[in-house]
Design a protein around this motif. Sequence first.
Motif, PDB file in Angstrom:
ATOM      1  N   VAL A 200       0.844  -1.196   0.000  1.00  0.00           N
ATOM      2  CA  VAL A 200       0.000   0.000   0.000  1.00  0.00           C
ATOM      3  C   VAL A 200       0.874   1.238   0.000  1.00  0.00           C
ATOM      4  CG1 VAL A 200      -1.742   1.289   1.289  1.00  0.00           C
ATOM      5  CG2 VAL A 200      -1.886  -1.212   1.150  1.00  0.00           C
ATOM      6  N   GLU A 243       2.410   7.302  -3.798  1.00  0.00           N
ATOM      7  CA  GLU A 243       1.089   7.230  -4.427  1.00  0.00           C
ATOM      8  C   GLU A 243       1.166   6.510  -5.765  1.00  0.00           C
ATOM      9  OE1 GLU A 243      -2.148  10.259  -6.449  1.00  0.00           O
ATOM     10  OE2 GLU A 243      -0.773  11.025  -4.920  1.00  0.00           O
ATOM     11  N   ALA A 247      -0.090   0.200  -3.950  1.00  0.00           N
ATOM     12  CA  ALA A 247      -1.063  -0.780  -4.440  1.00  0.00           C
ATOM     13  C   ALA A 247      -2.303  -0.152  -5.048  1.00  0.00           C
ATOM     14  CB  ALA A 247      -1.452  -1.717  -3.296  1.00  0.00           C
ATOM     15  N   HIS A 248      -2.759   0.977  -4.515  1.00  0.00           N
ATOM     16  CA  HIS A 248      -3.987   1.592  -5.031  1.00  0.00           C
ATOM     17  C   HIS A 248      -3.806   2.038  -6.482  1.00  0.00           C
ATOM     18  CE1 HIS A 248      -5.802   1.266  -1.155  1.00  0.00           C
ATOM     19  NE2 HIS A 248      -4.967   2.123  -0.580  1.00  0.00           N
ATOM     20  N   SER A 249      -2.649   2.645  -6.776  1.00  0.00           N
ATOM     21  CA  SER A 249      -2.392   3.069  -8.150  1.00  0.00           C
ATOM     22  C   SER A 249      -2.166   1.876  -9.062  1.00  0.00           C
ATOM     23  CB  SER A 249      -1.174   3.994  -8.189  1.00  0.00           C
ATOM     24  OG  SER A 249      -1.471   5.231  -7.578  1.00  0.00           O
ATOM     25  N   LEU A 251      -3.698  -0.982  -8.872  1.00  0.00           N
ATOM     26  CA  LEU A 251      -5.027  -1.468  -9.235  1.00  0.00           C
ATOM     27  C   LEU A 251      -5.730  -0.508 -10.187  1.00  0.00           C
ATOM     28  CD1 LEU A 251      -6.242  -2.859  -5.796  1.00  0.00           C
ATOM     29  CD2 LEU A 251      -5.627  -4.181  -7.830  1.00  0.00           C
ATOM     30  N   ARG A 252      -5.485   0.780 -10.026  1.00  0.00           N
ATOM     31  CA  ARG A 252      -6.089   1.740 -10.938  1.00  0.00           C
ATOM     32  C   ARG A 252      -5.544   1.553 -12.357  1.00  0.00           C
ATOM     33  NH1 ARG A 252      -4.748   5.971  -8.490  1.00  0.00           N
ATOM     34  NH2 ARG A 252      -2.980   6.624  -9.766  1.00  0.00           N
ATOM     35  N   ARG A 267      -9.968  -6.788  -8.111  1.00  0.00           N
ATOM     36  CA  ARG A 267     -10.240  -5.754  -7.120  1.00  0.00           C
ATOM     37  C   ARG A 267      -9.152  -5.677  -6.051  1.00  0.00           C
ATOM     38  NH1 ARG A 267     -15.292  -3.621  -7.290  1.00  0.00           N
ATOM     39  NH2 ARG A 267     -16.806  -4.605  -8.683  1.00  0.00           N
ATOM     40  N   THR A 268      -8.294  -6.669  -5.998  1.00  0.00           N
ATOM     41  CA  THR A 268      -7.193  -6.672  -5.034  1.00  0.00           C
ATOM     42  C   THR A 268      -5.903  -7.016  -5.761  1.00  0.00           C
ATOM     43  OG1 THR A 268      -7.376  -9.027  -4.467  1.00  0.00           O
ATOM     44  CG2 THR A 268      -8.772  -7.484  -3.231  1.00  0.00           C
ATOM     45  N   THR A 269      -4.788  -6.661  -5.154  1.00  0.00           N
ATOM     46  CA  THR A 269      -3.501  -7.006  -5.766  1.00  0.00           C
ATOM     47  C   THR A 269      -3.294  -8.513  -5.771  1.00  0.00           C
ATOM     48  OG1 THR A 269      -2.398  -6.668  -3.625  1.00  0.00           O
ATOM     49  CG2 THR A 269      -2.414  -4.812  -5.172  1.00  0.00           C
ATOM     50  N   THR A 316       2.906  -6.566  -2.352  1.00  0.00           N
ATOM     51  CA  THR A 316       3.166  -6.809  -3.780  1.00  0.00           C
ATOM     52  C   THR A 316       4.643  -7.068  -4.039  1.00  0.00           C
ATOM     53  OG1 THR A 316       3.446  -4.450  -4.305  1.00  0.00           O
ATOM     54  CG2 THR A 316       1.226  -5.342  -4.441  1.00  0.00           C
TER      55      THR A 316
END
Length: 373
Positions: A200, A243, A247-249, A251-252, A267-269, A316
């Motif tokens: 993350v 950022e 992990a959020h980026s 997935l984006r 929806r998840t790594t 990850t």
Amino acid sequence: MILSESARAVFVVLATAGSATRPQLAADAGLSKPTVSAAVAELEAAGLAAHSGTASSGTGRTAAVYRLGPAAGTVLAVDLGPAHTRVRGCGLDGSLLAQATTSRADAADAVRETLVALPADAPLRTIVVAVGDVTAQDREGTGMRPATAKAGPAYDAMAVALPPGVPVHLENNVNCAALAELHEGAARGRHTFGYLRIGVGIGLGIVVGGRVLRGANGAAGELARLPYPWDEGREPRREALEEYVGAHSLLRRAAQAWQSADGPCPRTTEQLFALAAEGRATARAVVARHATDVGRLAAAVAAVLDPGLIVLGGSTGADPQLLPGVRAELERLSWPTEVVSSTVGDLGTVTGAARLAVARGVQTVTEAVRTKD
């Protein structure tokens, strides 16, 4: 309590060994057998050592075996992770006595559960809390609270369960995981390396000469503060690199690249990496791009530290699918540096925190006693 210097030395050796005979204690402490016998008697009288049986030698002789006594005490280690809190209670010999895992919101309950399970007659010597934050150090090297607002509220909510009067030491979670890799993981036997956590967030544990490098402000390895982007016409933003790599980026970017023919978008790594392992083309392409990004970050680490070894960890970063791409990009941009995946996994942080707690617990005992002239 009054202990001789030799008794203190034998206590440290016994804590490290777990159990030992007097000849073994004499050899490891560098003391004569009569001196060790006197030291063991002192420790037994203080409840810091106890007889735990006998051992036979090749000649048929038997020797008394000693272990730490109940007065040696226990320690508590808390990994205040972003999603889960892991707690361990250990003896000063490193033995696991109790543990609990809960959500971060229930961290205080996990602490109480572990404390109740510890031996009632063993004093709690020290507490180490691993937080995802810079930890400010006082003159004694004890972090009393996270230095920024990242982990402060979560720490305060957990701290209500900590017993008063027990020394509390805060340590960065990545530094704790680096200690676990050093002693029990992929960096065992290596005295200088970098532990690069990618999940993350991002972070770097720096080990030089077998010791974690913390820096003047306790902020060594805070890769999130690296200027990014660093390009003409684009101003760096605070923590923009974290950022981008986090992990959020990831997935984006997967969602942006996903095609209807690829099936449900992950929806998840964990789902993303599982699909890549199955050979799904889009998932493999996203993971490959992520590996290149991590490889560039590893090249920056190598350029500054020349660590010789980089251990990839995190939710990850530890996935072996990243290794080929990271190695290739690092080789392209920097000098030869070995890259391996973490072997301690999700338990790395609490494992390292427990090791640090044991070391501080032993120090607390030996420094709390006065020494005979």
